[in-house]
Scaffold this motif. Structure first.
Motif, mmCIF file in Angstrom:
data_model
loop_
_atom_site.group_PDB
_atom_site.id
_atom_site.type_symbol
_atom_site.label_atom_id
_atom_site.label_comp_id
_atom_site.label_asym_id
_atom_site.label_seq_id
_atom_site.Cartn_x
_atom_site.Cartn_y
_atom_site.Cartn_z
ATOM 1 N N SER A 1 35.871 44.667 40.986
ATOM 2 C CA SER A 1 34.964 43.469 41.096
ATOM 3 C C SER A 1 33.598 43.716 41.038
ATOM 4 N N LYS B 1 40.649 39.968 37.706
ATOM 5 C CA LYS B 1 39.902 39.233 38.624
ATOM 6 C C LYS B 1 38.406 39.371 38.091
ATOM 7 N N THR C 1 34.972 41.366 36.475
ATOM 8 C CA THR C 1 33.752 42.503 37.201
ATOM 9 C C THR C 1 32.560 41.864 36.849
#
Lengths: 113, 109
Positions: free
Chosen positions: B8, B101, B103
Motif C-alpha cells: 500500500s 488495493k 500503491t
C-alpha cells in the motif's frame, strides 16, 4: 459521448430508501463492469455484463443489490433499502470485449445518511 | 490469500529517479494485466496493459509480466511530481477484472 458517463455524480439518500445509479458506456463496448470503491481501497468488483446478460454477478454483496442492462448498452445499478455501509463511490467501466482494457466513468458518490 | 496484492505504500521516490511498483496475483489462469493510475478524488485511468510474458514499454512507463512467478510490475522512468498518485494493478480471468488495493506513490521534488 466519447467516454463512459455516470449519473448522478453525487447522490445523498436516507437510510432505507431505494436508489438507482446509471452508466452509459462507450459506444460499441460490449462489456460493462460495476465496482464499488471505499476510501483507501481498490475498486471492489460487483458485476460484469457481456451484452445484455450478467456474465458474473458474484461480487454483489447481497440481494439488496441488482443491476440490469436490458438493451446491451446503458446499465442501471439498483440498491434497495440502503444502509449507511453502502456509502461509497460506485464506478462503472466498459471495454470493447471482456478480455481487453476497461475505461472508467467518473463515478457516482453515494452517501447514505 | 488475496487475488491481487500490492504494497500500500507510500512509496517515496526522488524526482527524476525510477519508481518501481509491484503486484502479485493468485490465479494462474489470469490472462490480462493492467495498470491504472488514480489521482485523489478521481476515477482510475488506464496507463498500461500487458498480455504476454516480458516487457512492454510506452514512453516513460514499462510494464513487466512474469506468469511463472505470478508477478507484474510497473516502472516509471524520470519520475515527475505529476506521477504522484495511487497505482492500481488489475488482473483479468474469464473477462472478470479484479483490482488490488493500490500503491500510493509520492514523487519528492
Amino acid at each position: 459521448g466519447a467516454g463512459v458517463s455516470q449519473t448522478p455524480s453525487n447522490k445523498v439518500t436516507e437510510k432505507g430508501k431505494y436508489v438507482e445509479l446509471r452508466c452509459d458506456p462507450i459506444s460499441g463496448h460490449t462489456a460493462l463492469y460495476w465496482y464499488r470503491q471505499s476510501l483507501g481501497q481498490g475498486p471492489e468488483f460487483l458485476i460484469y455484463f457481456q451484452g445484455t446478460g450478467a456474465a458474473d454477478d458474484s461480487g454483489l454483496p447481497n440481494d439488496r443489490f441488482f443491476a440490469v442492462r436490458p438493451e446491451g448498452s446503458v446499465s442501471t445499478l439498483k440498491i434497495q433499502r440502503t444502509e449507511r455501509g453502502d456509502s461509497a463511490v460506485y464506478l462503472c467501466a466498459s471495454s470493447l470485449a471482456g478480455y481487453s482494457e476497461a475505461f472508467f466513468g467518473q463515478g457516482t458518490r453515494l452517501t447514505v445518511v | 490469500q488475496k487475488e491481487v496484492e500490492q504494497n500500500s505504500g507510500p512509496l517515496s521516490v526522488p524526482e527524476g529517479a525510477i519508481a518501481s511498483l509491484n503486484c502479485t496475483y493468485s490465479d494462474r489462469g489470469s490472462q490480462s494485466f493492467f495498470w491504472y493510475r488514480q489521482y485523489s478524488g478521481k476515477s482510475p485511468e488506464l496507463i498500461m496493459f500487458i498480455y504476454s510474458n516480458g516487457d512492454k514499454e510506452d514512453g516513460r512507463f514499462t510494464a513487466q509480466l512474469n506468469k511463472a512467478s505470478q508477478y507484474v510490475s510497473l516502472l516509471i522512468r524520470d519520475s515527475q511530481p505529476s506521477d504522484s498518485a495511487t497505482y492500481l494493478c488489475a488482473v483479468s480471468r474469464d473477462d472478470k477484472i479484479i483490482f488490488g488495493k493500490g500503491t500510493r506513490l509520492h514523487i519528492l521534488p
